[in-house]
Design a protein around this motif. Sequence first.
Motif, PDB file in Angstrom:
ATOM      1  N   SER A  21       0.820  -1.213   0.000  1.00  0.00           N
ATOM      2  CA  SER A  21       0.000   0.000   0.000  1.00  0.00           C
ATOM      3  C   SER A  21       0.852   1.262   0.000  1.00  0.00           C
ATOM      4  O   SER A  21       0.352   2.336  -0.316  1.00  0.00           O
ATOM      5  N   GLN A  35     -10.353   6.269  -6.761  1.00  0.00           N
ATOM      6  CA  GLN A  35     -10.976   5.427  -5.733  1.00  0.00           C
ATOM      7  C   GLN A  35     -12.266   4.851  -6.287  1.00  0.00           C
ATOM      8  O   GLN A  35     -13.207   5.580  -6.590  1.00  0.00           O
ATOM      9  N   LEU A  51      -4.649   2.332  -0.967  1.00  0.00           N
ATOM     10  CA  LEU A  51      -5.328   1.117  -0.513  1.00  0.00           C
ATOM     11  C   LEU A  51      -5.492   0.153  -1.676  1.00  0.00           C
ATOM     12  O   LEU A  51      -6.044   0.527  -2.725  1.00  0.00           O
ATOM     13  N   GLN A  55      -8.224   1.520  -4.335  1.00  0.00           N
ATOM     14  CA  GLN A  55      -7.617   2.677  -4.979  1.00  0.00           C
ATOM     15  C   GLN A  55      -6.575   2.229  -6.000  1.00  0.00           C
ATOM     16  O   GLN A  55      -5.912   1.208  -5.819  1.00  0.00           O
TER      17      GLN A  55
END
Length: 255
Positions: A21, A35, A51, A55
């Motif tokens: 991440s 996102q 993430l 994302q």
Amino acid sequence: MGVPFGLLVALILLLMLVLSSFRILREYERGVVFQLGRFWKVKGPGLVLVLPVVQQMVRVGLRTVVLDVPPQDVISRDNVSVKVNAVLYFRVLDPQKAIIQVENFLAATSQLAQTTLRAVLGKHELDEMLAERERLNLDIQKVLDAQTDAWGIKVANVEIKHVDLNESMIRAIARQAEAERERRAKVIHAEGELQASEKLMQAAEMLGRQAGAMQLRYMQTLSAIAGDKNSTIVFPMPIELLKGLFTKNGDADGR
């Protein structure tokens, strides 16, 4: 009491997920983060958390890009076919627009530069392409900058590198340049003759004001050419001297 194998695998996967991440963006890079498919924000530089699955991030460089525009066949306004290539300098100012508004901003800018180069140079004559490159560079740069502004791109400079002509056109230009130089030489020679005639006319007026000025000029000319002993000098005698001799002989005969 040992740790269950399944839990150990889950911990390892979780650790790998957390480590993946973290992204590191350099000072000249920015990350456009989406996102769930929608634009979220622009991140960077430095350590960035993205993430997984939720994302996605697209890296964008902010440094100046040097783009070589391949040779283009251009027909000038006076119907001369030439090959022209150029170099383009641009940089991304708005990473969001550069990723969202156009699929591939590098390819799009390259194609736009090629078409703009042909369109702008086609409005000018060959002599302007060869002698006024700075003005043409500014014209191309302004057109490209206006069209790429919607993509978040700033075109800093455009330079025309080469204008290639065929052999027959090169010979024609050489003949034109030679004829132009001959014309200038004839004009300069004619201007010199005109100035010399004006000065001679002024000198004649000044010499004509005094009766003995012309005789003094004769003597000065004789003194200047007398240094060369290998030449025969034929010097005209002034009419005034002959008149004096004739007058004396007439008076003697009358007596």
